[in-house]
Design an enzyme around this catalytic site. Structure first.
Site, PDB file in Angstrom:
ATOM      1  N   HIS A 115     -17.429   4.452  -7.106  1.00  0.00           N
ATOM      2  CA  HIS A 115     -17.981   3.881  -5.872  1.00  0.00           C
ATOM      3  C   HIS A 115     -17.851   4.925  -4.778  1.00  0.00           C
ATOM      4  O   HIS A 115     -16.759   5.434  -4.535  1.00  0.00           O
ATOM      5  CB  HIS A 115     -17.234   2.604  -5.485  1.00  0.00           C
ATOM      6  N   TYR A 140     -16.561  -5.923   2.371  1.00  0.00           N
ATOM      7  CA  TYR A 140     -15.464  -6.513   3.136  1.00  0.00           C
ATOM      8  C   TYR A 140     -16.087  -7.179   4.359  1.00  0.00           C
ATOM      9  O   TYR A 140     -16.698  -6.495   5.187  1.00  0.00           O
ATOM     10  CB  TYR A 140     -14.478  -5.433   3.596  1.00  0.00           C
ATOM     11  N   PRO A 188      -3.456  -7.153  -0.332  1.00  0.00           N
ATOM     12  CA  PRO A 188      -4.461  -6.475  -1.159  1.00  0.00           C
ATOM     13  C   PRO A 188      -5.669  -5.924  -0.393  1.00  0.00           C
ATOM     14  O   PRO A 188      -6.508  -5.263  -1.002  1.00  0.00           O
ATOM     15  CB  PRO A 188      -4.910  -7.562  -2.138  1.00  0.00           C
ATOM     16  N   LYS A 236      -4.351  -1.096  -2.426  1.00  0.00           N
ATOM     17  CA  LYS A 236      -3.347  -0.037  -2.580  1.00  0.00           C
ATOM     18  C   LYS A 236      -2.243  -0.323  -3.594  1.00  0.00           C
ATOM     19  O   LYS A 236      -1.551   0.602  -4.033  1.00  0.00           O
ATOM     20  CB  LYS A 236      -2.672   0.247  -1.225  1.00  0.00           C
ATOM     21  N   TYR A 248      -8.481   4.922   2.389  1.00  0.00           N
ATOM     22  CA  TYR A 248      -8.954   4.071   1.286  1.00  0.00           C
ATOM     23  C   TYR A 248      -9.132   4.907   0.020  1.00  0.00           C
ATOM     24  O   TYR A 248      -8.688   4.513  -1.067  1.00  0.00           O
ATOM     25  CB  TYR A 248     -10.271   3.393   1.669  1.00  0.00           C
TER      26      TYR A 248
HETATM   27  P1  RFL Z   1       3.728  -5.552 -12.053  1.00  0.00           P
HETATM   28  O1  RFL Z   1       2.340  -5.299 -12.525  1.00  0.00           O
HETATM   29  O2  RFL Z   1       3.987  -6.827 -11.341  1.00  0.00           O
HETATM   30  O3  RFL Z   1       4.663  -5.433 -13.329  1.00  0.00           O
HETATM   31  C1  RFL Z   1       6.014  -5.816 -13.271  1.00  0.00           C
HETATM   32  C2  RFL Z   1       6.407  -6.289 -14.637  1.00  0.00           C
HETATM   33  O4  RFL Z   1       7.788  -6.666 -14.622  1.00  0.00           O
HETATM   34  C3  RFL Z   1       7.926  -7.855 -15.351  1.00  0.00           C
HETATM   35  N1  RFL Z   1       9.152  -8.563 -14.956  1.00  0.00           N
HETATM   36  C4  RFL Z   1      10.280  -8.533 -15.686  1.00  0.00           C
HETATM   37  N2  RFL Z   1      10.597  -7.904 -16.815  1.00  0.00           N
HETATM   38  C5  RFL Z   1      11.839  -8.077 -17.307  1.00  0.00           C
HETATM   39  N3  RFL Z   1      12.750  -8.908 -16.718  1.00  0.00           N
HETATM   40  C6  RFL Z   1      12.473  -9.576 -15.594  1.00  0.00           C
HETATM   41  N4  RFL Z   1      13.381 -10.400 -15.053  1.00  0.00           N
HETATM   42  C7  RFL Z   1      11.191  -9.389 -15.025  1.00  0.00           C
HETATM   43  N5  RFL Z   1      10.585  -9.880 -13.919  1.00  0.00           N
HETATM   44  C8  RFL Z   1       9.356  -9.381 -13.899  1.00  0.00           C
HETATM   45  C9  RFL Z   1       6.667  -8.641 -15.015  1.00  0.00           C
HETATM   46  O5  RFL Z   1       6.404  -9.658 -15.973  1.00  0.00           O
HETATM   47  C10 RFL Z   1       5.639  -7.539 -15.037  1.00  0.00           C
HETATM   48  O6  RFL Z   1       5.034  -7.368 -16.303  1.00  0.00           O
HETATM   49  O7  RFL Z   1       4.253  -4.384 -11.126  1.00  0.00           O
HETATM   50  P2  RFL Z   1       3.893  -2.810 -11.121  1.00  0.00           P
HETATM   51  O8  RFL Z   1       3.937  -2.260 -12.498  1.00  0.00           O
HETATM   52  O9  RFL Z   1       4.720  -2.239 -10.051  1.00  0.00           O
HETATM   53  O10 RFL Z   1       2.346  -2.758 -10.702  1.00  0.00           O
HETATM   54  C11 RFL Z   1       1.953  -3.140  -9.419  1.00  0.00           C
HETATM   55  C12 RFL Z   1       0.606  -3.838  -9.470  1.00  0.00           C
HETATM   56  O11 RFL Z   1       0.551  -4.764 -10.536  1.00  0.00           O
HETATM   57  C13 RFL Z   1       0.339  -4.560  -8.148  1.00  0.00           C
HETATM   58  O12 RFL Z   1       0.625  -3.731  -7.046  1.00  0.00           O
HETATM   59  C14 RFL Z   1      -1.081  -5.023  -7.954  1.00  0.00           C
HETATM   60  O13 RFL Z   1      -1.644  -5.685  -9.043  1.00  0.00           O
HETATM   61  C15 RFL Z   1      -1.060  -5.953  -6.733  1.00  0.00           C
HETATM   62  N6  RFL Z   1      -2.164  -6.844  -6.762  1.00  0.00           N
HETATM   63  C16 RFL Z   1      -3.358  -6.373  -6.367  1.00  0.00           C
HETATM   64  N7  RFL Z   1      -3.444  -5.099  -5.901  1.00  0.00           N
HETATM   65  C17 RFL Z   1      -4.616  -4.611  -5.523  1.00  0.00           C
HETATM   66  O14 RFL Z   1      -4.681  -3.441  -5.124  1.00  0.00           O
HETATM   67  N8  RFL Z   1      -5.754  -5.400  -5.593  1.00  0.00           N
HETATM   68  C18 RFL Z   1      -5.712  -6.694  -6.077  1.00  0.00           C
HETATM   69  O15 RFL Z   1      -6.733  -7.348  -6.156  1.00  0.00           O
HETATM   70  C19 RFL Z   1      -4.490  -7.220  -6.470  1.00  0.00           C
HETATM   71  N9  RFL Z   1      -4.406  -8.480  -6.960  1.00  0.00           N
HETATM   72  C20 RFL Z   1      -2.030  -8.164  -7.229  1.00  0.00           C
HETATM   73  C21 RFL Z   1      -3.176  -8.973  -7.337  1.00  0.00           C
HETATM   74  C22 RFL Z   1      -0.784  -8.698  -7.577  1.00  0.00           C
HETATM   75  C23 RFL Z   1      -0.648 -10.025  -8.016  1.00  0.00           C
HETATM   76  N10 RFL Z   1       0.666 -10.536  -8.288  1.00  0.00           N
HETATM   77  C24 RFL Z   1       1.780  -9.634  -8.421  1.00  0.00           C
HETATM   78  C25 RFL Z   1       1.043 -11.862  -8.142  1.00  0.00           C
HETATM   79  C26 RFL Z   1      -3.066 -10.261  -7.826  1.00  0.00           C
HETATM   80  C27 RFL Z   1      -1.820 -10.804  -8.179  1.00  0.00           C
HETATM   81  C28 RFL Z   1      -1.792 -12.199  -8.727  1.00  0.00           C
HETATM   82  C1  PHB Z   2     -10.378  -6.461  -6.654  1.00  0.00           C
HETATM   83  O1  PHB Z   2     -11.394  -5.990  -7.221  1.00  0.00           O
HETATM   84  O2  PHB Z   2      -9.680  -7.332  -7.192  1.00  0.00           O
HETATM   85  C2  PHB Z   2     -10.017  -5.966  -5.307  1.00  0.00           C
HETATM   86  C3  PHB Z   2     -10.698  -4.880  -4.784  1.00  0.00           C
HETATM   87  C4  PHB Z   2     -10.379  -4.435  -3.514  1.00  0.00           C
HETATM   88  C5  PHB Z   2      -9.391  -5.070  -2.793  1.00  0.00           C
HETATM   89  C6  PHB Z   2      -8.694  -6.138  -3.327  1.00  0.00           C
HETATM   90  C7  PHB Z   2      -9.021  -6.596  -4.600  1.00  0.00           C
HETATM   91  O3  PHB Z   2      -9.106  -4.632  -1.535  1.00  0.00           O
END
Ligand code: RFL
Ligand code: PHB
Length: 394
Positions: free
Chosen positions: A75, A204, A297, A301, A387
Site C-alpha cells: 500500500h 481512516y 490500534p 503499530k 505510519y
Molecule cells: P501476543 O500476540 O498477544 O502474544 C502473546 C502470547 O502469549 C500468550 N500468553 C501466555 N503464554 C503462557 N502463559 C501465560 N500465562 C500466557 N498469557 C498469555 C498468549 O496466548 C499469546 O499467544 O503478543 P506479541 O507477540 O507481543 O504480539 C503483539 C501483537 O499481537 C499485538 O500488538 C497486535 O495484534 C495488537 N492488535 C492489533 N494491532 C494492530 O496493529 N492492528 C490491529 O488491528 C490489532 N488488532 C490487536 C488487535 C490485539 C488484540 N488483542 C491482544 C486482544 C486485536 C486484538 C483482539
Molecule cells: C487491520 O487491518 O486490522 C488494521 C489496519 C490498520 C489499523 C488497525 C487495524 O490502524
C-alpha cells in the site's frame, strides 16, 4: 517432574515469542517456548494487518519472507477523510516507502512453520506458567504441560513475550519498574466480512458519529472497524446496523463511492488502552512486544513494535549468552523504549485526531488537524514517516 535446561525460556508463542526463538535458533542459541493457548487458537486469532517496510525487510533477511513477498499487498499510503472530503496521502511520494498489508494470522503461520522446520521445543496449552529467581544466575519457569505434568525450565534468561495479560509483566513490576498508562473512553467494534474491499487502500474516517476504518485482508475479505462506547454489548448490534453505521461514517453515497456489504465472518469489541512498562528488563527477565507495551490500534503499530523489540532482543541475547558480551543486553531497554515511545506518541496522536469525544471544541481542533495534515506536505510527511515506520534499531 521434568526438568529441561535451555538458554532462553520464552513465554508466549505470539509473533514476538516465535520470532525471538527463530532469531536465537539461527545463531545457535537454544530456547523453549511455553504458550497458554492451543496452536489452533493462536493461529486463528484475527488481529493486526499492516507491516512496516523495515519489518518486512527484516523478516525477509531472516528467511521468513518467501510467502510474505508473494502474497502481501504493497500500500502506497492511506486515505484520510471527514464528511464531504477524502484525501489520499501517498507515503511513497512523501517519505520513499509504503506499508504492506499482511494479516497477523498469516505471519503467525509462517513463524510456526519455520519453528516446525527447526524442531523448536514448544509447549502449547501450558497452565500455571510461573517465573522464578529472575535476579539469580539461573532463573526458571515452571508450568503444567498439556497433559497436566509439571515441567521446570532452567534457563540463563527469560523472555516475557506473553502479551497484555501474561504473567511476565507482573513479575517484572513486582521487583521494579513503572507503568505509564492512558485509558481511552471508547472501543472499536471490528468485523471481518466475506466481501471484496470497497477501497484499494485503507480509509481512516473522522465522523461526528465516531471514527470508522475500512481495512482488508485479501481481494475477497474486508476488515472494518467502528468507534463504539466502552461498555458496548456486541449482541446489541445487528450486522445490518453495523453496515449502516459503517456506510454513514465512511461516506457511502457521497460522490459515486459505495460500500459493498457481505456476510460477517467474525465480530468483536476491542478495548482501547495504552501503556508502557519501563524499564523493559529486570535481572534476567526481558519483556518484548505487548507484554511491555500496548498501543491503541489507530496507528497500526502493535505488531510492528513487537517485531522491532525482538529484532533488538535476539542479537542482544546472542551476544550475551553465546559470546559473553553483555553490552547490547544492558542497552536493550533504553534502545527499545526510544521506538516504543515514538510509536506510543504516534498511536495516541492518530487516536486523538480521529475519535469523537463529544466535545465540540475538540471536534473543531480535529477538523483543523485533518485539514492541515492533508493540505500541508510537511504535516503529511510527518504522518507518513511515522505510519510507514522508522528503521529497525532507531
Ligand atoms: P501476543 O500476540 O498477544 O502474544 C502473546 C502470547 O502469549 C500468550 N500468553 C501466555 N503464554 C503462557 N502463559 C501465560 N500465562 C500466557 N498469557 C498469555 C498468549 O496466548 C499469546 O499467544 O503478543 P506479541 O507477540 O507481543 O504480539 C503483539 C501483537 O499481537 C499485538 O500488538 C497486535 O495484534 C495488537 N492488535 C492489533 N494491532 C494492530 O496493529 N492492528 C490491529 O488491528 C490489532 N488488532 C490487536 C488487535 C490485539 C488484540 N488483542 C491482544 C486482544 C486485536 C486484538 C483482539
Ligand atoms: C487491520 O487491518 O486490522 C488494521 C489496519 C490498520 C489499523 C488497525 C487495524 O490502524
Amino acid at each position: 517432574m521434568q526438568t529441561i535446561e535451555t538458554d532462553v525460556a520464552i513465554i508466549g508463542a505470539g509473533p514476538a515469542g516465535l520470532l525471538l526463538s527463530h532469531l536465537l535458533g539461527r545463531e545457535g542459541v537454544h530456547s523453549v517456548v511455553v504458550e497458554r493457548r492451543s496452536r489452533a487458537y493462536v493461529e486463528s486469532r484475527i488481529r493486526a494487518g499492516i507491516l512496516e517496510s523495515a519489518v518486512v525487510d527484516l523478516l525477509d533477511e531472516v528467511g521468513l519472507g518467501a510467502r510474505l513477498r508473494d502474497e502481501a499487498f504493497l500500500h502506497k499510503g492511506i486515505y484520510l477523510q471527514w464528511p464531504g472530503e477524502r484525501h489520499h496521502l501517498d507515503f511513497v511520494e512523501l517519505v520513499g516507502r509504503g506499508v504492506f498489508l499482511y494479516g497477523q494470522s498469516e505471519l503467525q503461520l509462517d513463524l510456526a512453520r519455520a519453528r516446525d522446520e527447526q524442531g523448536q521445543a514448544l509447549y502449547y496449552e501450558a497452565a500455571d506458567v510461573t517465573l522464578h529467581d529472575l535476579d539469580a544466575e539461573a532463573p526458571s519457569v515452571t508450568f503444567l504441560d498439556a497433559g497436566g505434568e509439571p515441567v521446570t525450565l532452567r534457563a540463563r534468561a527469560v523472555a516475557g513475550c506473553d502479551g497484555k495479560h501474561g504473567p511476565s509483566r507482573q513479575a517484572l513490576l513486582a521487583a521494579a519498574g513503572t507503568t505509564y498508562r492512558r485509558d481511552y473512553p471508547f472501543a472499536w467494534l471490528g468485523i471481518l466480512a466475506q466481501v471484496a474491499p470497497s477501497t484499494d487502500e485503507l480509509i481512516y474516517a473522522w465522523h461526528p458519529d465516531g471514527f470508522a476504518l475500512h481495512s482488508m485482508r485479501s481481494p475477497t475479505v474486508s476488515r472494518l472497524y467502528l468507534q463504539v462506547d466502552l461498555d458496548t454489548d456486541l449482541e446489541a448490534w445487528s450486522d445490518e446496523q453495523i453496515w449502516d453505521a459503517l456506510a454513514v461514517r465512511l461516506g457511502a453515497g457521497q460522490g459515486d463511492w459505495s460500500l459493498e456489504r457481505g456476510p460477517v465472518l467474525d465480530r468483536a469489541v476491542l478495548p482501547f488502552a495504552s501503556f508502557v512498562v519501563a524499564p523493559m528488563r529486570h535481572g534476567r527477565l526481558f519483556l518484548a512486544g505487548d507484554a511491555a507495551h500496548t498501543v491503541p490500534p489507530t496507528g497500526a503499530k502493535g505488531l510492528n513494535l513487537a517485531v522491532a523489540d525482538v529484532a533488538l532482543l535476539g542479537p542482544a541475547l546472542v551476544a550475551w549468552l553465546r559470546d559473553g558480551d553483555r553490552g547490547l543486553a544492558d542497552a536493550y531497554s533504553d534502545t527499545a523504549l526510544r521506538r516504543v515511545w515514538r510509536s506510543t506518541h504516534f498511536s495516541w496522536w492518530m487516536t486523538t485526531m480521529l475519535h469523537r469525544v463529544g466535545d465540540d471544541f475538540d471536534a473543531q481542533l480535529q477538523r483543523t488537524q485533518l485539514a492541515m495534515t492533508t493540505s500541508s506536505p510537511a504535516h503529511a510527511a510527518a504522518l507518513a514517516e511515522s505510519y510507514a515506520g522508522l528503521p529497525i534499531g532507531f
